[in-house]
Design an enzyme around this catalytic site. Structure first.
Site, mmCIF file in Angstrom:
data_model
loop_
_atom_site.group_PDB
_atom_site.id
_atom_site.type_symbol
_atom_site.label_atom_id
_atom_site.label_comp_id
_atom_site.label_asym_id
_atom_site.label_seq_id
_atom_site.Cartn_x
_atom_site.Cartn_y
_atom_site.Cartn_z
ATOM 1 N N GLY A 21 43.562 42.628 -11.069
ATOM 2 C CA GLY A 21 43.518 41.508 -12.000
ATOM 3 C C GLY A 21 43.986 40.241 -11.313
ATOM 4 O O GLY A 21 44.705 40.296 -10.307
ATOM 5 N N GLN A 78 47.363 31.729 -10.520
ATOM 6 C CA GLN A 78 47.654 32.339 -9.212
ATOM 7 C C GLN A 78 46.841 31.710 -8.084
ATOM 8 O O GLN A 78 47.157 31.898 -6.912
ATOM 9 C CB GLN A 78 47.375 33.850 -9.246
ATOM 10 C CG GLN A 78 48.341 34.627 -10.128
ATOM 11 C CD GLN A 78 48.006 36.102 -10.130
ATOM 12 O OE1 GLN A 78 47.129 36.542 -10.866
ATOM 13 N NE2 GLN A 78 48.672 36.858 -9.291
ATOM 14 N N CYS A 137 51.841 42.783 -8.334
ATOM 15 C CA CYS A 137 51.212 41.493 -8.601
ATOM 16 C C CYS A 137 50.818 40.868 -7.268
ATOM 17 O O CYS A 137 51.599 40.907 -6.317
ATOM 18 C CB CYS A 137 52.203 40.590 -9.328
ATOM 19 S SG CYS A 137 51.543 38.964 -9.722
ATOM 20 N N LEU A 138 49.623 40.283 -7.208
ATOM 21 C CA LEU A 138 49.180 39.663 -5.960
ATOM 22 C C LEU A 138 50.079 38.477 -5.581
ATOM 23 O O LEU A 138 50.114 38.083 -4.424
ATOM 24 C CB LEU A 138 47.713 39.223 -6.070
ATOM 25 C CG LEU A 138 46.700 40.381 -6.216
ATOM 26 C CD1 LEU A 138 45.293 39.835 -6.420
ATOM 27 C CD2 LEU A 138 46.742 41.308 -5.013
ATOM 28 N N HIS A 167 49.381 41.824 -18.491
ATOM 29 C CA HIS A 167 50.021 41.266 -17.292
ATOM 30 C C HIS A 167 49.365 39.924 -16.922
ATOM 31 O O HIS A 167 50.045 38.931 -16.678
ATOM 32 C CB HIS A 167 49.897 42.283 -16.149
ATOM 33 C CG HIS A 167 50.328 41.781 -14.804
ATOM 34 N ND1 HIS A 167 51.333 42.375 -14.074
ATOM 35 C CD2 HIS A 167 49.881 40.743 -14.038
ATOM 36 C CE1 HIS A 167 51.493 41.715 -12.937
ATOM 37 N NE2 HIS A 167 50.614 40.729 -12.882
ATOM 38 N N GLU A 168 48.019 39.920 -16.911
ATOM 39 C CA GLU A 168 47.310 38.686 -16.528
ATOM 40 C C GLU A 168 47.512 37.598 -17.575
ATOM 41 O O GLU A 168 47.664 36.424 -17.237
ATOM 42 C CB GLU A 168 45.811 38.951 -16.326
ATOM 43 C CG GLU A 168 45.463 39.956 -15.242
ATOM 44 C CD GLU A 168 46.205 39.748 -13.933
ATOM 45 O OE1 GLU A 168 46.500 38.591 -13.584
ATOM 46 O OE2 GLU A 168 46.508 40.754 -13.267
ATOM 47 N N HIS A 197 50.630 35.591 -17.161
ATOM 48 C CA HIS A 197 50.548 34.529 -16.148
ATOM 49 C C HIS A 197 50.168 33.188 -16.786
ATOM 50 O O HIS A 197 50.570 32.136 -16.303
ATOM 51 C CB HIS A 197 49.477 34.868 -15.102
ATOM 52 C CG HIS A 197 49.952 35.776 -14.002
ATOM 53 N ND1 HIS A 197 50.934 35.418 -13.111
ATOM 54 C CD2 HIS A 197 49.546 37.016 -13.628
ATOM 55 C CE1 HIS A 197 51.124 36.417 -12.239
ATOM 56 N NE2 HIS A 197 50.301 37.393 -12.537
HETATM 57 ZN ZN LIG Z 1 50.210 39.190 -11.521
#
Ligand SMILES: [Zn+2]
Length: 176
Positions: free
Chosen positions: A46, A51, A94-95, A136-137, A140
């Site tokens: 995701g 991000q 998480c990226l 989660h996304e 953000h």
């Molecule tokens: Zn994340």
């Protein structure tokens, strides 16, 4: 399509409240595709627009296991219209917090309404990993990271470690 640089925490751009998309036009659609490509290459399941430094309410998600057909979701202005009382715990990563993981409890099932890549209103019911990933996304988009769901002690350990790594990297690139 293009691969976009992913912002690593701690960074103020990951703490902003993102603005809704007015409509999903060609530019938004292109961003969604670029985000999908960026996410796949990372690799991740995701990615949210902040991000990649864009403060808009856009996320992409694809939790299909590797080697299986892709199941990409492109969502603008996602909203949770229903969530189960039942919770499920997943170890999240998480990226933007590379190589950091923690267990987070979230509703096991959610109903999500969003605008798809053709500007159509859609609603899906997601469960398990897909439900977790979407939540989660969506976090953000309000400047919330998965570490904000765990104890302050664990959060500070992770953020300190990331800060240190960032500093080391900056020094290395100055030297190069
Ligand atoms: Zn994340």
């Amino acid at each position: 399509m293009a691969v976009l640089p992913i912002i690593v925490a701690p960074d103020p751009r990951l703490k902003v409240k993102c603005k809704p998309v007015e409509r999903v036009d060609t530019d938004v659609r292109k961003l969604m595709d670029d985000m999908l490509e960026t996410m796949e290459l990372a690799p991740g399941v995701g990615l949210a627009a902040p991000q990649v430094g864009i403060a808009k309410r856009i996320i992409v998600v694809d939790v299909a296991p590797s080697g299986e057909p892709r199941q990409p979701y492109r969502m603008a202005n996602p909203e949770i219209v229903w969530a189960s009382d039942e919770k499920v715990v997943f170890e999240e990563g998480c990226l933007s917090l590379p190589e950091e993981f923690a267990e987070v409890a979230r509703p096991a099932r959610v109903r999500v309404r969003y605008l798809d890549h053709e500007n159509e209103i859609r609603e899906i019911e997601a469960k398990d990993m897909l439900a977790t990933c979407i939540q989660h996304e969506m976090d953000h988009l309000d400047g919330v990271l998965f570490v904000d769901h765990i104890s302050a002690l664990k959060r500070n350990i992770i953020l300190r470690r990331l800060k240190k790594e960032k500093k080391a990297k900056a020094t290395a690139s100055v030297g190069a």
